[in-house]
Motif scaffolding. Sequence first.
Motif, short mmCIF file in Angstrom:
data_model
loop_
_atom_site.label_atom_id
_atom_site.label_comp_id
_atom_site.label_asym_id
_atom_site.label_seq_id
_atom_site.Cartn_x
_atom_site.Cartn_y
_atom_site.Cartn_z
N PHE A 1 101.27 14.57 44.88
CA PHE A 1 100.99 15.78 45.13
C PHE A 1 99.57 16.03 45.33
O PHE A 1 99.13 16.87 46.10
N VAL A 2 98.77 15.27 44.18
CA VAL A 2 97.37 15.33 44.61
C VAL A 2 96.61 15.06 45.72
O VAL A 2 96.03 15.47 46.55
N ALA A 3 97.30 13.58 46.17
CA ALA A 3 96.77 13.22 47.49
C ALA A 3 97.17 14.36 48.81
O ALA A 3 96.51 14.42 49.76
N LYS A 4 98.29 15.08 48.59
CA LYS A 4 98.69 16.08 49.58
C LYS A 4 97.88 17.11 49.67
O LYS A 4 98.19 18.23 50.15
N GLY A 5 96.98 17.61 48.69
CA GLY A 5 96.09 18.72 48.53
C GLY A 5 96.51 19.59 47.59
O GLY A 5 96.22 20.56 47.41
N GLY A 6 97.23 19.07 46.48
CA GLY A 6 97.69 19.90 45.40
C GLY A 6 97.03 20.11 44.66
O GLY A 6 97.04 20.90 43.51
#
Length: 147
Positions: free
Chosen positions: A85-90
């Motif tokens: 999620f963080v890697a996808k811009g979360g």
Amino acid sequence: MKSLNAQKYLKKIGLGKEDYYFWKQVGKALLCTYTLFGVAWVYNETSPLGWWTLKPRPKEERELAHLYERREFPYPGDAEAMEEFVAKGGMIGTSIGPKGIMESDKDSYNYQKELENKKLEQEAQKLWVRMRNEVISELQEKGYDVE
């Protein structure tokens, strides 16, 4: 001792044996009411109809609702899902994002690089304006007409 009889006291305040049926009905009514409110609250939070919820929204938000979609957040205990999620811009921290912008190709490194580039561009613009103003002021001091 007979004056301190518990049943006699309870009867005076409306909790005697003949009042049991009434309080049973009140309890059932409260249970049903709270159950309905709980179901409405859960449905409002997890509505299968997308943007249709029980919350009133202002006219501007209703008109722009088609531009946004909900972003699903992973369960905090799931480390692998959180990293993805963080890697996808979360990491941006918003619960809604504009449609049409592909956010899946942004990872946290690219996002940080983009922010650094934007800051660098702003600093370069400030420096350029400052240098231009200094040159203009020097030329005006020497008597040149600069516009």
